[in-house]
Design a protein around this motif. Structure first.
Motif, PDB file in Angstrom:
ATOM      1  N   ILE A 113       3.914  -9.087  -3.915  1.00  0.00           N
ATOM      2  CA  ILE A 113       3.589 -10.201  -3.028  1.00  0.00           C
ATOM      3  C   ILE A 113       3.345 -11.456  -3.857  1.00  0.00           C
ATOM      4  CG2 ILE A 113       2.619  -8.842  -1.149  1.00  0.00           C
ATOM      5  CD1 ILE A 113      -0.111  -9.198  -2.354  1.00  0.00           C
ATOM      6  N   PRO A 114       3.687 -12.623  -3.336  1.00  0.00           N
ATOM      7  CA  PRO A 114       3.357 -13.862  -4.053  1.00  0.00           C
ATOM      8  C   PRO A 114       1.844 -14.041  -4.141  1.00  0.00           C
ATOM      9  CG  PRO A 114       4.931 -14.290  -2.285  1.00  0.00           C
ATOM     10  CD  PRO A 114       4.452 -12.880  -2.124  1.00  0.00           C
ATOM     11  N   SER A 115       1.398 -14.735  -5.158  1.00  0.00           N
ATOM     12  CA  SER A 115      -0.042 -14.896  -5.369  1.00  0.00           C
ATOM     13  C   SER A 115      -0.713 -15.668  -4.247  1.00  0.00           C
ATOM     14  CB  SER A 115      -0.301 -15.600  -6.696  1.00  0.00           C
ATOM     15  OG  SER A 115       0.267 -16.893  -6.674  1.00  0.00           O
ATOM     16  N   TYR A 116       0.016 -16.507  -3.553  1.00  0.00           N
ATOM     17  CA  TYR A 116      -0.568 -17.318  -2.481  1.00  0.00           C
ATOM     18  C   TYR A 116      -0.438 -16.670  -1.110  1.00  0.00           C
ATOM     19  CZ  TYR A 116       4.337 -18.539  -2.242  1.00  0.00           C
ATOM     20  OH  TYR A 116       5.696 -18.469  -2.178  1.00  0.00           O
ATOM     21  N   ALA A 117       0.156 -15.493  -1.042  1.00  0.00           N
ATOM     22  CA  ALA A 117       0.358 -14.835   0.251  1.00  0.00           C
ATOM     23  C   ALA A 117      -0.955 -14.258   0.769  1.00  0.00           C
ATOM     24  CB  ALA A 117       1.378 -13.722   0.124  1.00  0.00           C
ATOM     25  N   VAL A 118      -1.107 -14.321   2.074  1.00  0.00           N
ATOM     26  CA  VAL A 118      -2.253 -13.704   2.711  1.00  0.00           C
ATOM     27  C   VAL A 118      -1.801 -12.333   3.198  1.00  0.00           C
ATOM     28  CG1 VAL A 118      -3.921 -13.874   4.581  1.00  0.00           C
ATOM     29  CG2 VAL A 118      -3.187 -15.927   3.382  1.00  0.00           C
ATOM     30  N   VAL A 119      -2.408 -11.296   2.639  1.00  0.00           N
ATOM     31  CA  VAL A 119      -2.009  -9.926   2.940  1.00  0.00           C
ATOM     32  C   VAL A 119      -3.157  -9.247   3.665  1.00  0.00           C
ATOM     33  CG1 VAL A 119      -1.301  -7.739   1.943  1.00  0.00           C
ATOM     34  CG2 VAL A 119      -0.555  -9.865   0.906  1.00  0.00           C
ATOM     35  N   ASN A 120      -2.828  -8.529   4.693  1.00  0.00           N
ATOM     36  CA  ASN A 120      -3.823  -7.791   5.458  1.00  0.00           C
ATOM     37  C   ASN A 120      -4.432  -6.692   4.586  1.00  0.00           C
ATOM     38  OD1 ASN A 120      -5.318  -6.536   7.413  1.00  0.00           O
ATOM     39  ND2 ASN A 120      -3.634  -6.328   8.864  1.00  0.00           N
ATOM     40  N   ARG A 121      -5.678  -6.360   4.831  1.00  0.00           N
ATOM     41  CA  ARG A 121      -6.331  -5.299   4.064  1.00  0.00           C
ATOM     42  C   ARG A 121      -5.673  -3.947   4.282  1.00  0.00           C
ATOM     43  NH1 ARG A 121     -12.731  -6.658   4.608  1.00  0.00           N
ATOM     44  NH2 ARG A 121     -12.653  -8.492   3.284  1.00  0.00           N
ATOM     45  N   ALA A 123      -2.619  -3.283   3.992  1.00  0.00           N
ATOM     46  CA  ALA A 123      -1.668  -3.090   2.897  1.00  0.00           C
ATOM     47  C   ALA A 123      -2.375  -2.533   1.660  1.00  0.00           C
ATOM     48  CB  ALA A 123      -0.983  -4.402   2.559  1.00  0.00           C
ATOM     49  N   LEU A 124      -3.572  -3.007   1.407  1.00  0.00           N
ATOM     50  CA  LEU A 124      -4.341  -2.500   0.272  1.00  0.00           C
ATOM     51  C   LEU A 124      -4.789  -1.064   0.522  1.00  0.00           C
ATOM     52  CD1 LEU A 124      -5.480  -3.288  -2.472  1.00  0.00           C
ATOM     53  CD2 LEU A 124      -7.513  -4.117  -1.325  1.00  0.00           C
ATOM     54  N   ARG A 125      -5.161  -0.746   1.747  1.00  0.00           N
ATOM     55  CA  ARG A 125      -5.568   0.622   2.077  1.00  0.00           C
ATOM     56  C   ARG A 125      -4.411   1.601   1.919  1.00  0.00           C
ATOM     57  NH1 ARG A 125      -8.259  -1.401   7.162  1.00  0.00           N
ATOM     58  NH2 ARG A 125     -10.182  -2.260   6.359  1.00  0.00           N
ATOM     59  N   ARG A 126      -3.203   1.126   2.187  1.00  0.00           N
ATOM     60  CA  ARG A 126      -2.041   1.992   2.057  1.00  0.00           C
ATOM     61  C   ARG A 126      -1.826   2.428   0.613  1.00  0.00           C
ATOM     62  NH1 ARG A 126       3.983   0.762   4.327  1.00  0.00           N
ATOM     63  NH2 ARG A 126       4.835   2.772   3.752  1.00  0.00           N
ATOM     64  N   TRP A 127      -2.235   1.597  -0.331  1.00  0.00           N
ATOM     65  CA  TRP A 127      -2.106   1.923  -1.745  1.00  0.00           C
ATOM     66  C   TRP A 127      -3.282   2.738  -2.254  1.00  0.00           C
ATOM     67  CZ3 TRP A 127       1.191   0.638  -5.874  1.00  0.00           C
ATOM     68  CH2 TRP A 127       2.372   0.035  -5.475  1.00  0.00           C
ATOM     69  N   LEU A 128      -4.367   2.789  -1.508  1.00  0.00           N
ATOM     70  CA  LEU A 128      -5.577   3.438  -2.004  1.00  0.00           C
ATOM     71  C   LEU A 128      -5.399   4.940  -2.198  1.00  0.00           C
ATOM     72  CD1 LEU A 128      -8.446   2.913  -2.847  1.00  0.00           C
ATOM     73  CD2 LEU A 128      -9.157   3.300  -0.500  1.00  0.00           C
ATOM     74  N   LEU A 129      -4.818   5.650  -1.249  1.00  0.00           N
ATOM     75  CA  LEU A 129      -4.646   7.096  -1.374  1.00  0.00           C
ATOM     76  C   LEU A 129      -3.709   7.471  -2.520  1.00  0.00           C
ATOM     77  CD1 LEU A 129      -5.285   9.948  -0.394  1.00  0.00           C
ATOM     78  CD2 LEU A 129      -3.393   9.714   1.223  1.00  0.00           C
ATOM     79  N   PRO A 130      -2.505   6.877  -2.632  1.00  0.00           N
ATOM     80  CA  PRO A 130      -1.659   7.236  -3.772  1.00  0.00           C
ATOM     81  C   PRO A 130      -2.297   6.888  -5.120  1.00  0.00           C
ATOM     82  CG  PRO A 130      -0.379   6.026  -2.152  1.00  0.00           C
ATOM     83  CD  PRO A 130      -1.797   6.005  -1.696  1.00  0.00           C
ATOM     84  N   ALA A 131      -3.005   5.759  -5.180  1.00  0.00           N
ATOM     85  CA  ALA A 131      -3.661   5.390  -6.430  1.00  0.00           C
ATOM     86  C   ALA A 131      -4.760   6.380  -6.783  1.00  0.00           C
ATOM     87  CB  ALA A 131      -4.236   3.978  -6.318  1.00  0.00           C
ATOM     88  N   THR A 132      -5.514   6.832  -5.796  1.00  0.00           N
ATOM     89  CA  THR A 132      -6.568   7.815  -6.038  1.00  0.00           C
ATOM     90  C   THR A 132      -5.987   9.144  -6.502  1.00  0.00           C
ATOM     91  OG1 THR A 132      -7.917   6.751  -4.337  1.00  0.00           O
ATOM     92  CG2 THR A 132      -8.558   8.962  -5.010  1.00  0.00           C
ATOM     93  N   VAL A 133      -4.910   9.575  -5.861  1.00  0.00           N
ATOM     94  CA  VAL A 133      -4.258  10.816  -6.272  1.00  0.00           C
ATOM     95  C   VAL A 133      -3.758  10.706  -7.708  1.00  0.00           C
ATOM     96  CG1 VAL A 133      -2.251  12.305  -5.847  1.00  0.00           C
ATOM     97  CG2 VAL A 133      -3.654  11.541  -3.941  1.00  0.00           C
TER      98      VAL A 133
END
Length: 184
Positions: A113-121, A123-133
Motif C-alpha cells: 500500500i502507498p504510505s499515504y493510503a488509508v487502510v482499514n484495520r 486489512a491489518l487483522r487479515r495479516w495477523l493470523l499468518p504472521a503469528t503462525v
C-alpha cells in the motif's frame, strides 16, 4: 514543483496515513533495531560494517518498504551472523531470526500500500493470523533442524526442507487464500 511544495505534500500525506500503515512501519523499526543490536551484543566479534550498512538499509526499508532495501537488510544481517557467529543454536539466534521474520512480514504488508493510503484495520487483522503462525513456527523449525543436524540422520536436508515447506503451507492456509481465488 519546488522543495517547499514537496515538503507540504509529504507532510499532508503523512498526516493522512492510516493506523495500519503506521503499525507496519513501527514493526519494521522495532524488529529491525532488535535484529541489528542483538548480534552486536554477543561476545563474538562482528564486522563493523554490518551495523552501519544495516542502519542505512533499515531507514530505507521504513521509507520504501516495497524496494530492494528490505531484502538487502535481511541479507546484511544474516551474512553478518553467518560470517562470525558460532554455529550453536542460542536464544540470541532465535530472537534475531524472529526479528528478521517480523521485518520481512511487515515490509511485505507495508509494501503493498502507498504510505499515504488509508487502510482499514481489517486489512491489518487479515495479516495477523499468518504472521503469528509464521512467528511461532520459525523457532520450532529452527530447533527441529538443529536436532536433525546434530543427530547425523541421513536425508536431514530433506527433513529440513520438508519442515520449511510444511511451515510455509501452514502460513498460506492461515492466510485464508485458496489456489484459484483472485481478488479484483
Amino acid at each position: 514543483m519546488n522543495s517547499a511544495e514537496k515538503v507540504t505534500q509529504w507532510l499532508s500525506q503523512a498526516q493522512a496515513t492510516g493506523t495500519a500503515t503506521w503499525a507496519s512501519r513501527a514493526a519494521i523499526v522495532v524488529a529491525g533495531v532488535v535484529a541489528l543490536t542483538l548480534p552486536g551484543l554477543q561476545p563474538w566479534d562482528q564486522m563493523d560494517a554490518i551495523p552501519i550498512a544495516g542502519a542505512v538499509l533499515l531507514v530505507a526499508t521504513v521509507l520504501l518498504p516495497d524496494s530492494l532495501a528490505a531484502l538487502l537488510f535481511l541479507i546484511v544481517v544474516s551474512l553478518g551472523w553467518l560470517m562470525r557467529a558460532p554455529s550453536d543454536l542460542t536464544w540470541a539466534l532465535v530472537v534475531t531470526g524472529i526479528a528478521l521474520l517480523v521485518v520481512h512480514l511487515a515490509a511485505a504488508f507495508a509494501g503493498q500500500i502507498p504510505s499515504y493510503a488509508v487502510v482499514n484495520r481489517q486489512a491489518l487483522r487479515r495479516w495477523l493470523l499468518p504472521a503469528t503462525v509464521a512467528l511461532l513456527l520459525g523457532p520450532v523449525v529452527a530447533v527441529a533442524a538443529a536436532v536433525v543436524r546434530g543427530a547425523d540422520v541421513s536425508g536431514s536436508l530433506l527433513v529440513t526442507v520438508a519442515a520449511l515447506a510444511a511451515a510455509t503451507g501452514a502460513v498460506w492456509f492461515a492466510s485464508g487464500q485458496s489456489v484459484g481465488a483472485r481478488e479484483d
